[in-house]
Design an enzyme around this catalytic site. Structure first.
Site, PDB file in Angstrom:
ATOM      1  N   SER A 157      19.301  11.324  18.067  1.00  0.00           N
ATOM      2  CA  SER A 157      20.562  10.919  18.373  1.00  0.00           C
ATOM      3  C   SER A 157      20.820  10.749  19.891  1.00  0.00           C
ATOM      4  O   SER A 157      20.052  10.030  20.432  1.00  0.00           O
ATOM      5  CB  SER A 157      21.722  11.492  17.779  1.00  0.00           C
ATOM      6  OG  SER A 157      23.026  10.967  17.762  1.00  0.00           O
ATOM      7  N   ASP A 185      24.525   4.986   8.771  1.00  0.00           N
ATOM      8  CA  ASP A 185      24.782   5.935   9.744  1.00  0.00           C
ATOM      9  C   ASP A 185      25.923   5.504  10.301  1.00  0.00           C
ATOM     10  O   ASP A 185      26.323   4.398  10.941  1.00  0.00           O
ATOM     11  CB  ASP A 185      23.906   6.045  10.878  1.00  0.00           C
ATOM     12  CG  ASP A 185      23.696   6.870  11.860  1.00  0.00           C
ATOM     13  OD1 ASP A 185      24.887   7.632  11.980  1.00  0.00           O
ATOM     14  OD2 ASP A 185      22.801   7.344  12.392  1.00  0.00           O
ATOM     15  N   HIS A 218      23.059   9.318   9.145  1.00  0.00           N
ATOM     16  CA  HIS A 218      22.479  10.180  10.258  1.00  0.00           C
ATOM     17  C   HIS A 218      21.727  11.193  10.069  1.00  0.00           C
ATOM     18  O   HIS A 218      20.762  11.378  11.001  1.00  0.00           O
ATOM     19  CB  HIS A 218      23.979  10.529  11.117  1.00  0.00           C
ATOM     20  CG  HIS A 218      23.746  10.745  12.612  1.00  0.00           C
ATOM     21  ND1 HIS A 218      23.390   9.838  13.403  1.00  0.00           N
ATOM     22  CD2 HIS A 218      23.516  11.861  13.328  1.00  0.00           C
ATOM     23  CE1 HIS A 218      23.066  10.047  14.636  1.00  0.00           C
ATOM     24  NE2 HIS A 218      23.184  11.463  14.653  1.00  0.00           N
TER      25      HIS A 218
END
Length: 757
Positions: free
Chosen positions: A607, A692, A727
């Site tokens: 991320s 996501d 995610h």
């Protein structure tokens, strides 16, 4: 709490501590040592190239010009963004990338399966978590052999444990109170490709349970309320929820989101009524702020928080008088961040400001919130990260010199005046670097529960008697297959950044396999955003690297919070590049001190940590052999210019607002997509999730497409997009282990370390 309103949380390395069965792992001594020595000699003997009969996908180019401040950026892959996630051409391209990845990795499939068997073989599949007292029950989660998901269970407390003690244990066997399964995720997940419970909240009277369910991975939850004994559904589900808390025994407060998935409205729901009749308690109209919920340990107050990256203010709801609605507790003042709890006739406030940047703890009377008493003063060298209240104690979770501390303070009896607290009792820990996390505890007791682990110590749950100063281990996660913590060394080193700042590095390796002569394979992890602290915690899957002679290191770079608030401030906005140069400095330090070499160094980040990986790949591609960029935030300028994308407006205080010229050009100077160039890159694996909501799948997709077009080497470049997840990749516990095995297989393929089966 369900959906976090930052790209950060759950993007840090997860310590997989649900440990579980049978196969003996690779780890045994002589064989492992021989393997490590053999492959230390083999590694990097020949350059690794992505020679394959299958050609990599080539994304079409459709010129898309974007102009700002007289600067024109050309994005040939802008077309890959599809907010509906249904465009056949986009899905076809993602499927081609997945097929190419599968083709390139097909030769390592047996090795991947072997590593997966190792990882799974360390896990005690049928297990329970440490039971937690709540009212008249022990609550815990149970895992079953072969099952992907958990059961939520409880048992009645025996009569002889009405007064809590650190020595209490939940009785089992035929004479024990019967176990009751409240909810079985395995049953709920049967008809879903993805299944996750984001919140499981028991009502104060222990009769009802509210749980939040996500079946797509988009972190938009549906909330169900059930009878804890019969599982009968109470009323209709609540939809579109991000956070929820009980407000008494017959009502809930929950948060919903706007069209950009920003948590912006707080609602009061009475059980048995329609959601359309719920009362809106508060609407946050400022799109740089998001709402959250907490409940006081006393359960008498519920707090609605509105926060940006720099400011947080709070409202409170007296759950015994919900008709009075929300009341302001701490007003909105730019730069002041407050977190609230309650005990007796006082609110307790952890407060941070520009003046008290590492936080102080103050108290104010419930009937006079304007006047405060300082309980724990601000200290420049100590960060107060969290406080936890009990009827007779206050526990402060602090951090000094990068290490966590837990300090217990005794409070005067409820009703007596509060005053500055004298020095408290520190709980001692044994490893040089470690991780400590708070846990739910009973407010009325003197028993503090916390969890502890280190890079060599499995996750361990302790009960600490705050009166007697005694810690009792309640559970340590099992690691099967002959795991011996004494084989592993953990240590902390310090690298010099380019400006002279010392950057802490946490390190672990197996002492009988690692030579520390520069020949050892090295995996370096980094994050460095949102003031998140990447604590050095245990992950049993990592043993498949350590037992093959890897050194594993975490770079605690600026932008995180490991060294205090200023550490974070010095790695954000117009100082963001410190994050990247710190990571490079850590890599160079490890190489100089013989923990590895350029030819053996792999790097990893997820991320916002994926942004880190993308940035350093552009800056110093010569320094690394391989890189893993998990769900990476790599299209910084384009994303931050688009307020319709989830989280963008809330993050201008983290990255900067590129509608302002200074921020635009600074962000452009490091944004990974904007800085891909014609140069050699190391081997790279990029991952994404189609659903996501935090980092759109199109960001990593564009990064990969541009790299394919411009890089000048023949090294491997793989893109793996989970088409049915978000995610956090797939939801099942074994599915997550399979992802670890895949990543480890990629790393060892690039290092020529695939063992022959």
């Amino acid at each position: 709490m369900v959906l976090q309103n930052l790209r950060s949380f759950l993007c840090i390395p997860l310590a997989v501590t649900v440990v579980l069965s049978s196969a003996v792992p690779f780890s045994s001594g002589a064989a492992a040592a021989a393997f490590s020595h053999q492959h230390r000699l083999m590694a990097s003997a020949t350059p690794l190239q992505s020679q394959s009969p299958v050609s990599p996908p080539v994304a079409k180019k459709v010129e898309h010009a974007m102009e700002m401040f007289g600067d024109v950026r050309i994005d040939n892959y802008y077309w890959l963004r599809d907010d509906s996630r249904t465009d056949p051409e986009v899905l076809s391209y993602l499927s081609q990338e997945n097929a190419y990845t599968e083709s390139i990795m097909s030769g390592t499939k047996k090795f991947e399966e072997k590593v997966f068997a190792e990882i799974r073989g360390r896990i005690k599949e049928a297990d329970i978590t440490a039971p937690l007292r709540k009212g008249s029950y022990y609550y815990y989660k149970r895992t079953l052999e072969g099952k992907e998901y958990v059961q939520y269970c409880r048992r009645l407390l025996p009569d002889n444990q009405k007064v809590p003690s650190v020595h209490d244990t939940m009785p089992t066997g035929p004479e024990a109170p019967q176990e009751h399964v409240i909810l079985d995720e395995n049953v709920k997940a049967q008809h879903h490709r993805y299944y996750s419970i984001g919140s499981f909240e028991v009502s104060p009277n222990n009769k009802l349970v509210a749980y939040a369910e996500d079946t797509k991975g988009n972190e938009i939850y549906t909330v169900y309320v059930i009878d804890a004994e019969t599982q009968a559904l109470i009323g209709e589900p609540l939809v579109g929820v991000s956070y929820l808390k009980w407000a008494g025994d017959d009502a809930l407060v929950y948060i919903t989101m706007d069209e950009t998935l920003r948590p912006d409205k707080a609602w009061f729901h009475v059980l048995g009524t329609e959601q359309s009749k719920d009362t809106c308690l508060y609407v946050e109209k400022d799109d740089t702020f998001s709402l959250g919920l907490t409940t006081s340990e006393s359960k008498k107050y519920l707090f609605v928080e509105s926060e940006s990256k720099n400011t947080k203010f709070n409202f409170y709801l007296d759950v015994s008088k919900p008709e009075e609605g929300l009341k302001v507790l701490t007003p909105r003042v730019d730069g002041i961040d407050t977190t609230i709890s309650h005990r007796g006739d006082h609110f307790f406030i952890k407060r941070r400001s520009d003046q008290f940047f590492n936080s102080e703890v103050v108290a104010c009377a419930v009937n006079d919130t304007s006047s405060t008493t300082v309980l724990i003063p601000h200290r420049e060298s100590v960060t107060i990260q969290e406080i936890q209240l009990f009827s007779d104690h206050l526990v402060a979770y602090e951090r000094e010199n990068g290490l966590q501390k837990v300090i217990v303070y005794h409070l005067p009896p409820i009703g007596e005046p509060l005053r500055s607290l004298e020095s408290g009792q520190a709980i001692s820990f044994g490893d040089p670097v470690y991780s400590v996390d708070s846990s739910d505890s009973e407010f009325s007791s003197s028993i503090l529960r916390f969890s502890y682990s280190s890079l060599r110590t499995p996750s361990s749950v302790y009960d600490y008697d705050m009166n007697a100063g005694i810690s009792v281990l309640k559970k340590i996660d099992s690691v099967l297959g002959g795991f011996d913590a004494t084989r592993y060394v953990t240590e902390r080193q310090w690298a010099h950044a380019s400006d002279g700042t010392l950057i802490p590095i946490s390190i672990v390796y197996r002492k009988d396999l690692v030579k520390l002569d520069g020949s050892d394979p090295l995996l370096l992890y980094g994050y460095g955003s949102y003031e998140v602290c990447v604590n050095p915690s245990f992950k049993s899957a990592r043993l498949s690297l350590l037992d093959r002679g890897f050194v594993y290191a975490i770079a605690h770079i600026r932008g995180g919070g490991e060294m205090g608030r200023q550490w974070y401030e010095n790695g954000k906005l117009l100082k963001k590049k410190n994050t990247f140069t710190d990571f490079i400095a850590c890599a160079e330090y490890l190489i100089e001190n013989k923990f590895g070499s350029k030819e053996r160094l792999c790097i990893d980040g997820r991320s916002a940590g994926g942004l880190l990986i993308g940035a350093v790949l552009n800056m110093r591609p010569d320094l690394f052999k391989a890189a893993i960029a998990g769900v990476p935030f790599v299209d910084v300028v384009t994303t931050m210019l688009d307020p319709t994308i989830p989280l963008t407006t809330a993050e201008w205080e983290e990255w900067g607002d590129p509608r302002k010229e200074e921020f635009y050009f600074y962000m452009k100077s490091y944004s990974p997509v904007d800085n891909v160039k014609a140069q050699n890159y190391p081997n790279i694996l990029v991952t994404a999730g189609l659903n996501d909501p935090r980092v759109l799948y199109s960001e990593p997709a564009k990064f990969v497409a541009k790299l394919r077009d411009m890089k000048t080497d023949d090294n491997i470049l793989l893109f793996k997009c989970e088409l049915g997840a978000g995610h956090f990749s797939k939801s099942g516990r074994f599915e997550k282990l399979q992802e670890d095995a895949f990543i480890y297989a990629f790393i060892m393929k690039t290092l020529n370390m695939i063992d022959q089966l």
